[in-house]
Enzyme design. Structure first.
Site, PDB file in Angstrom:
ATOM      1  N   LYS A 112       0.819  -1.215   0.000  1.00 59.46           N
ATOM      2  CA  LYS A 112       0.000   0.000   0.000  1.00 59.46           C
ATOM      3  C   LYS A 112       0.854   1.267   0.000  1.00 59.46           C
ATOM      4  O   LYS A 112       0.426   2.309  -0.472  1.00 59.46           O
ATOM      5  CB  LYS A 112      -0.960   0.003   1.196  1.00 59.46           C
ATOM      6  N   LYS A 193      -4.484  -9.684  -6.051  1.00 55.75           N
ATOM      7  CA  LYS A 193      -5.770 -10.031  -5.439  1.00 55.75           C
ATOM      8  C   LYS A 193      -6.828  -9.005  -5.842  1.00 55.75           C
ATOM      9  O   LYS A 193      -6.514  -7.832  -6.086  1.00 55.75           O
ATOM     10  CB  LYS A 193      -5.655 -10.143  -3.919  1.00 55.75           C
ATOM     11  N   LYS A 196     -10.936  -3.666  -3.411  1.00 54.40           N
ATOM     12  CA  LYS A 196     -11.919  -2.599  -3.640  1.00 54.40           C
ATOM     13  C   LYS A 196     -11.265  -1.281  -4.016  1.00 54.40           C
ATOM     14  O   LYS A 196     -11.902  -0.413  -4.601  1.00 54.40           O
ATOM     15  CB  LYS A 196     -12.882  -2.446  -2.461  1.00 54.40           C
TER      16      LYS A 196
HETATM   17  N1  AQP Z   1      -9.397 -10.822  -3.021  1.00 55.51           N
HETATM   18  C1  AQP Z   1      -9.776 -11.303  -1.847  1.00 55.51           C
HETATM   19  N2  AQP Z   1     -10.072 -12.617  -1.714  1.00 55.51           N
HETATM   20  C2  AQP Z   1     -10.455 -13.123  -0.517  1.00 55.51           C
HETATM   21  N3  AQP Z   1     -10.599 -12.370   0.601  1.00 55.51           N
HETATM   22  C3  AQP Z   1     -10.331 -11.054   0.504  1.00 55.51           C
HETATM   23  N4  AQP Z   1     -10.356 -10.042   1.390  1.00 55.51           N
HETATM   24  C4  AQP Z   1      -9.990  -8.896   0.786  1.00 55.51           C
HETATM   25  N5  AQP Z   1      -9.716  -9.129  -0.503  1.00 55.51           N
HETATM   26  C5  AQP Z   1      -9.907 -10.457  -0.710  1.00 55.51           C
HETATM   27  C6  AQP Z   1     -10.767 -10.183   2.779  1.00 55.51           C
HETATM   28  O1  AQP Z   1     -11.822  -9.270   3.009  1.00 55.51           O
HETATM   29  C7  AQP Z   1     -11.768  -8.845   4.368  1.00 55.51           C
HETATM   30  C8  AQP Z   1     -11.924  -7.368   4.462  1.00 55.51           C
HETATM   31  O2  AQP Z   1     -10.811  -6.733   3.899  1.00 55.51           O
HETATM   32  P1  AQP Z   1     -10.488  -5.232   4.325  1.00 55.51           P
HETATM   33  O3  AQP Z   1     -11.542  -4.322   3.894  1.00 55.51           O
HETATM   34  O4  AQP Z   1     -10.192  -5.157   5.775  1.00 55.51           O
HETATM   35  O5  AQP Z   1      -9.160  -4.864   3.584  1.00 55.51           O
HETATM   36  P2  AQP Z   1      -8.305  -5.591   2.550  1.00 55.51           P
HETATM   37  O6  AQP Z   1      -7.940  -6.954   3.022  1.00 55.51           O
HETATM   38  O7  AQP Z   1      -7.157  -4.673   2.252  1.00 55.51           O
HETATM   39  O8  AQP Z   1      -9.322  -5.715   1.329  1.00 55.51           O
HETATM   40  P3  AQP Z   1      -9.390  -4.863  -0.006  1.00 55.51           P
HETATM   41  O9  AQP Z   1     -10.641  -5.199  -0.692  1.00 55.51           O
HETATM   42  O10 AQP Z   1      -8.120  -5.055  -0.766  1.00 55.51           O
HETATM   43  O11 AQP Z   1      -9.485  -3.394   0.541  1.00 55.51           O
HETATM   44  P4  AQP Z   1      -8.579  -2.154   0.222  1.00 55.51           P
HETATM   45  O12 AQP Z   1      -8.561  -2.073  -1.265  1.00 55.51           O
HETATM   46  O13 AQP Z   1      -9.255  -1.007   0.884  1.00 55.51           O
HETATM   47  O14 AQP Z   1      -7.241  -2.434   0.808  1.00 55.51           O
HETATM   48  C9  AQP Z   1     -10.466  -9.386   4.960  1.00 55.51           C
HETATM   49  O15 AQP Z   1     -10.732 -10.552   5.715  1.00 55.51           O
HETATM   50  C10 AQP Z   1      -9.672  -9.729   3.742  1.00 55.51           C
HETATM   51  O16 AQP Z   1      -8.729 -10.762   3.976  1.00 55.51           O
END
Ligand code: AQP
Length: 327
Positions: A112, A193, A196
């Site tokens: 990040k 991965k 969002k």
């Molecule tokens: N691609 C993925 N496949 C499976 N699980 C996923 N998670 C995120 N992406 C995937 C799981 O979703 C939960 C919530 O995630 P988060 O919002 O705390 O942040 P993150 O892991 O950083 O998810 P994002 O979507 O990538 O958010 P941003 O873009 O804001 O950083 C967690 O349990 C995560 O493992």
């Protein structure tokens, strides 16, 4: 003793199919088996710049989605992290316990922060706050996607370190990760991965994408040139990712899906996957629309916060006493 489950999601954008399959779907299954606390982690969201009015709306959007996918406030405690100030307090205490070297090894921080001119100290110390979220509720089990595994391991290390230094205080949590779907990949690049905050909306299916958008995104998802529907994450990562999604939204095994497309090309496979996703997500989207407009969300979150505050306060009394803080 009933086991305690904790997890959270950041209100940082439209929730993706990755968040749903990797985490949210597990939240729902677990609420019938354990005392579940599910949080909207807005303090984590501000480790990256957020528009304040948009953040407020996204918190309510995410709470509505929690309910729409099947979380039941009678069974699960649903609340917003910043409504329970003990998260910040314990987060600080754990920042004083974690080592800089441990934080520097976290891959999420590296990813990040990569290429950014200024990176907040909060993004660096994020894992200490995440450990606080989990340990405050004496959680036994934490359902998360694979990207959070490293943070969970650090949480366990911090709990053990704290208990060893100050006396038995925290339950040591276990990670819960599904075998297939713990890492759903981007539709435009199977080496990344699904996320969002990816600037390309075509890289992800959002839970609230309209049917035509879902169909289009799947039809444009990258595959490969050999046109055989086969599960092989090493050689065919993009098709294998689509197969995983297909299997999870239809409750069919990957073998069954592969068998159904034997001798057929990617066209039929993608068309059916688009329809399967629309069929799976439409009922969730209809419930979401009703809930988001009901005006009930704020009240539900306040009730959840009250319960979470009481549970967190019990832990914090012990923590303060053990660390020697306060008058
Ligand atoms: N691609 C993925 N496949 C499976 N699980 C996923 N998670 C995120 N992406 C995937 C799981 O979703 C939960 C919530 O995630 P988060 O919002 O705390 O942040 P993150 O892991 O950083 O998810 P994002 O979507 O990538 O958010 P941003 O873009 O804001 O950083 C967690 O349990 C995560 O493992």
């Amino acid at each position: 003793m009933t086991s305690r489950v904790f997890s959270g999601i950041q209100p940082t954008g439209q929730i993706t199919l990755g968040n749903y399959l990797g985490a949210l779907k597990q939240f729902v299954a677990l609420q019938d088996q354990a005392d579940a606390f599910y949080c909207i982690v807005d303090m984590h969201a501000i480790t990256m710049p957020q528009d304040p009015s948009q953040l407020k709306e996204r918190i309510k959007d995410l709470a509505s989605l929690y309910l729409a996918v099947g979380l039941d406030p009678q069974k699960s405690t649903l609340f917003v992290q910043s409504d329970v100030s003990a998260h910040s307090e314990l987060g600080w205490i754990l920042q004083c316990l974690v080592h800089m070297g441990e934080l520097s090894r976290m891959t999420q921080f590296k990813e990040k922060g990569e290429g950014k001119e200024a990176v907040s100290a909060g993004l660096f110390t994020y894992p200490a706050l995440m450990a606080a979220d989990i340990l405050l509720y004496q959680s036994h089990l934490v359902p998360v996607g694979e990207d959070q595994k490293q943070h969970l391991e650090l949480t366990r290390d911090l709990a053990i370190r704290f208990n060893t230094r100050f006396g038995d205080t925290f339950t040591i949590p276990d990670i819960m990760m599904i075998k297939q779907g713990a890492r759903i990949m981007s539709l435009d690049d199977p080496s990344k991965k699904m996320s969002k905050s990816n600037p390309n909306p075509g890289s992800r299916i959002e839970m609230l994408d309209p049917p035509d958008v879902i169909r289009k995104k799947i039809s444009r998802a990258v595959t490969d040139s050999d046109r055989v529907v086969r599960f092989d994450p090493e050689e065919k990562p993009a098709v294998s990712n689509l197969l995983t999604i297909f299997s999870l939204v239809t409750d069919k095994s990957i073998e069954e899906v592969v068998a159904a497309y034997d001798g057929k090309g990617y066209g039929d496979f993608k068309k059916d996957l688009g329809e399967a996703l629309v069929a799976h997500l439409s009922p969730i989207q209809n419930r979401y629309a009703e809930i988001r407009n009901s005006g009930e969300i704020e009240r539900l979150l306040q009730l959840g916060a009250e319960k979470a505050r009481a549970t967190a306060a019990t832990t914090m009394d012990i923590v303060r006493q053990h660390v020697g803080l306060g008058s």
